[in-house]
Design a protein around this motif. Structure first.
Motif, PDB file in Angstrom:
ATOM      1  N   THR A   2     -11.880  -0.276  -4.114  1.00  0.00           N
ATOM      2  CA  THR A   2     -10.870  -0.595  -3.057  1.00  0.00           C
ATOM      3  C   THR A   2     -10.173   0.837  -2.084  1.00  0.00           C
ATOM      4  OG1 THR A   2      -9.361  -1.596  -4.948  1.00  0.00           O
ATOM      5  CG2 THR A   2      -7.482  -0.265  -3.192  1.00  0.00           C
ATOM      6  N   ASN A   4      -7.600   2.791   0.029  1.00  0.00           N
ATOM      7  CA  ASN A   4      -6.439   3.257   0.272  1.00  0.00           C
ATOM      8  C   ASN A   4      -5.722   4.220   1.678  1.00  0.00           C
ATOM      9  OD1 ASN A   4      -5.465   1.995  -2.170  1.00  0.00           O
ATOM     10  ND2 ASN A   4      -6.336   3.905  -3.087  1.00  0.00           N
ATOM     11  N   GLU A  45      -3.581  -0.843   1.351  1.00  0.00           N
ATOM     12  CA  GLU A  45      -4.844  -1.115   0.500  1.00  0.00           C
ATOM     13  C   GLU A  45      -5.757  -1.726   1.681  1.00  0.00           C
ATOM     14  OE1 GLU A  45      -3.856  -0.789  -3.426  1.00  0.00           O
ATOM     15  OE2 GLU A  45      -4.420  -2.830  -3.493  1.00  0.00           O
ATOM     16  N   VAL A  84      -2.340   1.272  -4.938  1.00  0.00           N
ATOM     17  CA  VAL A  84      -2.209   2.580  -5.111  1.00  0.00           C
ATOM     18  C   VAL A  84      -1.082   2.507  -5.935  1.00  0.00           C
ATOM     19  CG1 VAL A  84      -0.322   2.728  -2.852  1.00  0.00           C
ATOM     20  CG2 VAL A  84      -2.091   2.070  -2.263  1.00  0.00           C
TER      21      VAL A  84
END
Length: 104
Positions: A2, A4, A45, A84
Motif C-alpha cells: 500500500t 500512502n 491510498e 491510512v
C-alpha cells in the motif's frame, strides 16, 4: 503493498481555487485509489506506486490554469501493508482518545 500520499494541487490564481481543486480531486475517481480531502490537501491510498503516480498526474493536468503548484509526499512502506486509517488509529491509541478535529 500500500502506498500512502499527501497531494496538494493548487492553481495559482487570484480567484477562488475551489473549482479547479474540485476538478483535480474529481480526476482521482478514474483510478483505483481511495482518498480523503481536507483543507490542506488530499490523502491518497493506492495499491502500488504506478497507480499513485498516474492518479497524481491526472489530478495535476486536470487543472486548467496557466500555473499550477503541486506538492506530493509519499509513504511507500514496502515491507508491509498499512492503511491510512490504521495510522490514525495508532495515534488515537497513543492519545487514549480521538485526535481533535479541524475547526469549522
Amino acid at each position: 503493498m500500500t502506498v500512502n500520499a499527501l497531494l496538494s494541487v493548487a492553481p495559482v490564481t487570484e480567484d477562488s481555487m475551489a473549482p479547479e481543486v474540485a476538478t483535480a480531486v474529481a480526476a482521482l475517481d478514474e483510478f483505483d485509489v481511495s482518498y480523503e480531502t481536507n483543507s490542506m490537501g488530499t490523502v491518497i491510498e493506492a495499491g502500488d506506486i504506478e497507480t499513485l503516480f498516474a492518479a497524481v498526474e491526472a489530478a495535476h493536468t486536470a487543472v486548467d490554469c496557466e500555473r499550477v503548484s503541486t506538492v506530493l509526499k509519499i509513504d511507500d512502506k514496502r515491507d508491509s501493508e498499512q492503511a491510512v486509517t490504521r495510522k490514525v488509529e495508532r495515534v488515537e491509541e497513543e492519545l487514549g482518545r480521538p485526535p481533535r478535529r479541524a475547526l469549522d
